[in-house]
Design an enzyme around this catalytic site. Structure first.
Site, PDB file in Angstrom:
ATOM      1  N   LYS A   1      -9.735   8.983  -9.130  1.00 54.92           N
ATOM      2  CA  LYS A   1      -9.992   9.053  -7.532  1.00 54.92           C
ATOM      3  C   LYS A   1     -10.786  10.297  -7.164  1.00 54.92           C
ATOM      4  CE  LYS A   1      -7.938   5.523  -5.105  1.00 54.92           C
ATOM      5  NZ  LYS A   1      -8.629   4.761  -4.118  1.00 54.92           N
TER       6      LYS A   1
ATOM      7  N   ASP B   1      -1.595   7.085  -1.627  1.00 53.75           N
ATOM      8  CA  ASP B   1      -0.543   6.624  -2.332  1.00 53.75           C
ATOM      9  C   ASP B   1      -0.369   7.727  -3.540  1.00 53.75           C
ATOM     10  OD1 ASP B   1       0.570   4.074  -1.162  1.00 53.75           O
ATOM     11  OD2 ASP B   1      -1.777   3.452  -1.526  1.00 53.75           O
TER      12      ASP B   1
END
Length: 401
Positions: free
Chosen positions: A75, A122
């Site tokens: 990410k 998350d």
């Protein structure tokens, strides 16, 4: 629950979405930015020859993102490139002229001033954003949904981030983060897009291309070309970015793209299944173990790419993620081990079950998986929740039957 699928081949006659912003030239520019960070190194492309033989396919490759920037997930690629683009635009310098060494300079810091980068996550995206902000001497504010693993919270907190878990689901946290950014003159960095908020999500998608570009180059060096690419989807930004990149490099010879989601957060699958031109969101807790995929709203700028170039959309039970974690973590003799988390392993679990489970024969044949298939999957995270990883891999949680 067995796999659900939809064949969207009927869309092939329609105008293809523009994927020019995800072409190879842009990918090389993105990789140039990422490679300017001292922590950069190409992540492994793991060839699973012996697993492939056992499953009855020609070959299988897994891109192992647990090694990315020592952050255990891919990410950071999107968050860092988006922040880099924001800074370059703010001070009026093209990002190709603003490598890491210049970005941390006193001159750039004085021009930019103090900035707070804000996001909802998350886990992995927020950690990547907090790490980037910390590296650049800037601040971050991170919103996390209920049920978030304590380890993921602490990893973000270690990056000097202001991070809290809220009694809200992921999509609600996105809205809370955006409200905070607007009220406090912060910069919202999210891969979810909406009307009026598309530049940063587009930069995030471009950032993800470093992973795809590396995989393409690694496969090319081996003289391999995939027949199938399996991609997991949350909001769909990763899946859209990788699909768009390969649509550019392979053009009319594009491999079969298969998108995989948890059935508790399958907004992309529902949108594909409806095939009515509308985005179909999922609401509620979305309490899947695949925390990185627990997103209920489809990325608006990514869906046209998926609807144009992806062939199949699968909605799967938790077991497929757990099975993939065990398969990759306990390899066939001679294959290398991949430590993959719940969101990272689900595609490998699906590939394994499609080939081994005769109850899934019709789906396997529909997708075209056979002894001639060369399959590429992306393990997008390592054991980012080590407690959950051990419960699944050591203790047999979510058994594979």
């Amino acid at each position: 629950m067995t796999l659900n699928k939809i064949n969207i081949a009927s869309l092939k006659g329609k105008t293809k979405a523009d994927v020019g912003f995800l072409n190879r030239d842009v990918a090389e520019k993105v990789k140039g930015f990422h490679s300017s960070f001292p922590q950069y190194k190409e992540t492994p492309l793991v060839e699973l020859k012996n697993l492939s033989k056992k499953l009855g396919i020609k070959n299988m490759f897994v891109k192992d993102e647990s090694h990315r920037f020592e952050l255990n997930a891919f990410k950071v690629l999107g968050a860092s490139f988006a922040i880099g683009n924001y800074i370059s635009n703010k001070i009026g310098v093209d990002i190709s002229e603003l490598p890491y060494s210049k970005m941390i300079s006193k001159e750039v810091k004085e021009k930019l001033g103090d900035t707070t980068f804000v996001t909802a996550t998350d886990g992995n995206h927020g950690r990547g954003l907090a790490w980037t902000a910390n590296q650049l001497g800037q601040k971050s504010k991170v919103f996390m949904p209920r049920g978030t693993a304590a380890e993921r919270v602490e990893n973000i907190r270690r990056e000097n981030s202001d991070v809290d878990v809220y009694d809200a689901n992921y999509d609600e946290c996105v809205r809370m983060a955006n409200e905070y950014a607007n009220a406090h003159n912060g910069v919202m960095v999210q891969d979810t897009s909406w009307e009026g908020y598309e530049d940063i999500p587009r930069w995030i998608m471009q950032g993800y291309m470093t992973m795809a570009n590396e995989a393409y180059e690694q496969l090319s060096r081996l003289g391999e070309k995939p027949t199938h690419i399996f991609l997991q989807a949350g909001v769909g930004s990763l899946a859209s970015a990788v699909t768009g990149f390969f649509a550019n490099v392979y053009s009319d010879d594009l491999p079969t793209i298969v998108i995989v989601e948890p059935d508790k957060a399958n907004c992309v699958y529902k949108t594909a299944k409806a095939d009515d031109g509308q985005l179909h969101n999922v609401t509620g807790d979305m309490d899947t173990i695949m925390a990185g995929l627990a997103c209920g709203e489809v990325v608006t700028i990514g869906w046209p790419i998926l609807s144009s170039y992806a062939s199949y959309f699968l909605s799967v039970d938790e077991m497929y993620a757990a099975h993939g974690m065990r398969v990759l973590g306990n390899p066939e003799k001679g294959d290398n081990r991949v430590i993959s988390g719940e969101s990272g392993a689900v595609t490998s679990g699906v590939i394994s079950k499609l080939m081994a489970d005769e109850d899934l024969k019709d789906i396997r044949e529909e997708i075209g998986l056979d002894e001639n298939s060369v399959v590429l999957a992306f393990s997008t995270e390592g054991d980012t929740d080590n407690k959950m990883y051990r419960e699944i891999v050591w203790d047999g949680r979510y058994p594979s039957y």
